[in-house]
Design an enzyme around this catalytic site. Structure first.
Site, PDB file in Angstrom:
ATOM      1  N   HIS A 247      -2.393 -23.690 -16.871  1.00  0.00           N
ATOM      2  CA  HIS A 247      -1.403 -23.956 -18.035  1.00  0.00           C
ATOM      3  C   HIS A 247      -0.747 -24.957 -18.262  1.00  0.00           C
ATOM      4  O   HIS A 247      -0.073 -25.485 -18.995  1.00  0.00           O
ATOM      5  CB  HIS A 247      -0.225 -22.699 -17.471  1.00  0.00           C
ATOM      6  CG  HIS A 247      -1.068 -21.546 -17.363  1.00  0.00           C
ATOM      7  ND1 HIS A 247      -1.427 -21.161 -15.935  1.00  0.00           N
ATOM      8  CD2 HIS A 247      -1.500 -20.595 -18.105  1.00  0.00           C
ATOM      9  CE1 HIS A 247      -1.737 -19.951 -16.209  1.00  0.00           C
ATOM     10  NE2 HIS A 247      -2.043 -19.572 -17.210  1.00  0.00           N
TER      11      HIS A 247
ATOM     12  N   GLU B 297       3.106 -23.123 -19.647  1.00  0.00           N
ATOM     13  CA  GLU B 297       2.478 -23.979 -20.312  1.00  0.00           C
ATOM     14  C   GLU B 297       3.755 -24.847 -21.067  1.00  0.00           C
ATOM     15  O   GLU B 297       3.693 -25.998 -21.054  1.00  0.00           O
ATOM     16  CB  GLU B 297       1.599 -23.581 -21.327  1.00  0.00           C
ATOM     17  CG  GLU B 297       0.997 -24.427 -22.182  1.00  0.00           C
ATOM     18  CD  GLU B 297       0.121 -24.132 -23.092  1.00  0.00           C
ATOM     19  OE1 GLU B 297      -0.921 -23.364 -23.112  1.00  0.00           O
ATOM     20  OE2 GLU B 297      -0.149 -24.992 -24.308  1.00  0.00           O
TER      21      GLU B 297
ATOM     22  N   THR C  21      -0.606 -23.815 -26.362  1.00  0.00           N
ATOM     23  CA  THR C  21      -1.945 -23.742 -27.185  1.00  0.00           C
ATOM     24  C   THR C  21      -2.449 -22.268 -27.440  1.00  0.00           C
ATOM     25  O   THR C  21      -3.298 -22.012 -28.007  1.00  0.00           O
ATOM     26  CB  THR C  21      -2.969 -24.156 -26.200  1.00  0.00           C
ATOM     27  OG1 THR C  21      -2.760 -23.550 -25.046  1.00  0.00           O
ATOM     28  CG2 THR C  21      -2.981 -25.723 -26.102  1.00  0.00           C
TER      29      THR C  21
ATOM     30  N   SER D 196      -0.230 -14.747 -22.303  1.00  0.00           N
ATOM     31  CA  SER D 196       0.428 -15.375 -23.659  1.00  0.00           C
ATOM     32  C   SER D 196      -0.463 -14.681 -24.587  1.00  0.00           C
ATOM     33  O   SER D 196      -0.285 -14.028 -25.682  1.00  0.00           O
ATOM     34  CB  SER D 196       1.043 -16.518 -23.719  1.00  0.00           C
ATOM     35  OG  SER D 196       1.250 -16.710 -25.176  1.00  0.00           O
ATOM     36  N   ASN D 197      -1.840 -15.402 -24.492  1.00  0.00           N
ATOM     37  CA  ASN D 197      -2.977 -15.367 -25.531  1.00  0.00           C
ATOM     38  C   ASN D 197      -3.379 -13.819 -25.751  1.00  0.00           C
ATOM     39  O   ASN D 197      -3.694 -13.473 -26.694  1.00  0.00           O
ATOM     40  CB  ASN D 197      -4.022 -16.274 -25.097  1.00  0.00           C
ATOM     41  CG  ASN D 197      -4.905 -15.766 -24.199  1.00  0.00           C
ATOM     42  OD1 ASN D 197      -5.857 -14.790 -24.328  1.00  0.00           O
ATOM     43  ND2 ASN D 197      -4.870 -16.188 -22.780  1.00  0.00           N
TER      44      ASN D 197
ATOM     45  N   SER E  57      -8.287 -15.205 -20.172  1.00  0.00           N
ATOM     46  CA  SER E  57      -8.254 -15.094 -18.738  1.00  0.00           C
ATOM     47  C   SER E  57      -8.863 -13.663 -18.274  1.00  0.00           C
ATOM     48  O   SER E  57      -8.779 -13.602 -17.062  1.00  0.00           O
ATOM     49  CB  SER E  57      -6.929 -15.342 -18.429  1.00  0.00           C
ATOM     50  OG  SER E  57      -5.870 -14.503 -19.147  1.00  0.00           O
TER      51      SER E  57
END
Ligand code: 0K2
Ligand code: SF4
Length: 316
Positions: free
Chosen positions: A79, A131, A170, A229-230, A273
């Protein structure tokens, strides 16, 4: 007893991205090169299964550099880290390897360049996410203003509205970020930024695949961690794309079978991840209860790969 039929729509791309793959390899190669223990600052990627596996091989996960001894190598997570972290490691003459994804490092460089041109930075990101902390920490305290929402854009107080630039995390929602960027450009017409935002190829592709898959499926599961997060964004994208039940699961044991009663199809994807064996574990759990047919919903083919740092490729 015959099992009811179930179509499993499997999103592609899903799961590991090039930055995650590289970060995990860095820890594995550091363990091979220097032996255990190797320290890792923050979860190398946000996945408990990955972290537990590396811990079993001798990695020690800590949150801050001052929890590491001077005489063992330390790795910084995918990150990214504020500039102060490698500076502190260097001052202590520690061996350190930066596993920051090259696409995050690219954003760090962008922020630095804008700052050098005298522009004040606005970061679109989530407060407290490593991040965001890392990217904001590339510049002196107070030089980067954080906006999380369209509403924040209306109230952010800038030094000079004509000397501004923006960068983003990102792993954000592509659609939400487009709205925030539009609000920034409306309020600050001279703001400088990337072509669209800094959301990476992997985040974009996984969200696109979910948009194609979610409307077909009665329910949808995202394999991923609650601090990823993603992965959380994929759940939101699925729900917005019309899937009535979209849920994050870390692995098969998290599946809420009662909530899924009566479905005849399910969409499955995985955050950047989340390892593929956990996706297979989830599909196998469905096979136990249903007569499963798997249909891939592919919206892109990825072939991105990042090299590990040279220090790990050279003999000890
Ligand atoms: O999505 P997150 O940034 O929370 O992080 P992970 O779930 O660890 O995924 C890898 C992305 C790391 C950096 O972009
Ligand atoms: Fe890099 Fe994107 Fe993966 Fe983050 S999600 S590690 S920025 S490729």
């Amino acid at each position: 007893m015959t099992k009811p039929p179930l179509t499993v729509y499997l999103a592609a791309p899903r799961g590991f991205c090039a930055g995650v793959d590289r970060a995990i390899k860095i820890v594995e190669m550091a363990l091979e090169k220097w032996g255990a223990p190797v320290y890792v600052r923050h979860e190398i990627v946000h996945n408990k299964y990955v972290v537990d596996g590396l811990r079993d091989k001798g990695a020690v996960f800590v949150e801050e550099l001052d929890q590491c001894p001077d005489d063992r190598p330390v790795i910084f997570s995918a990150h990214g880290v504020p500039k102060s972290v490698p500076a502190a490691a260097a001052a202590r003459e520690m061996i350190y390897v930066d596993a920051t994804c090259p696409l995050v490092s690219k954003v760090h460089i962008e922020a630095q360049r804008h700052h050098e041109r005298g522009l004040q930075m606005i970061m679109i990101g989530h407060e407290g996410h490593p991040e965001t902390v890392g990217t904001m920490g590339q510049l002196p305290a107070g030089e980067v203003l954080l906006v999380e929402t369209v509403e924040d854009v209306a109230t952010v107080e800038v030094r000079d509205p004509d000397k501004l630039a923006f960068v983003t995390q990102t792993t954000l929602s592509v659609d939400d970020t487009a709205d925030i960027v539009a609000a920034l450009q409306a309020r600050f017409p001279n703001i400088v930024g990337p072509h669209k935002e800094d959301i990476c190829y992997a985040t974009t592709n996984r969200q696109e695949a979910v948009k194609a898959m979610a409307p077909k499926a009665d329910a949808m599961l995202v394999v991923g961690a609650p601090n990823s997060s993603n992965s959380k964004r994929l759940v939101e994208v699925g729900a917005r794309a019309g899937c009535d039940y979209a849920q994050l699961v870390q692995r098969a044991s998290d599946i809420d079978w009662r909530a899924l009663e009566g479905i005849s199809s399910i969409g499955i994807t995985a955050g950047a991840s989340a390892p593929e064996n956990l996706v297979n574990e989830v599909i196998d759990a469905f096979r136990d209860k249903y007569d499963v047919t798997v249909e891939q919903v592919e919206t892109a083919v990825e072939n991105v790969e990042f090299k590990v740092p040279r220090v790990l490729r050279e003999p000890a």
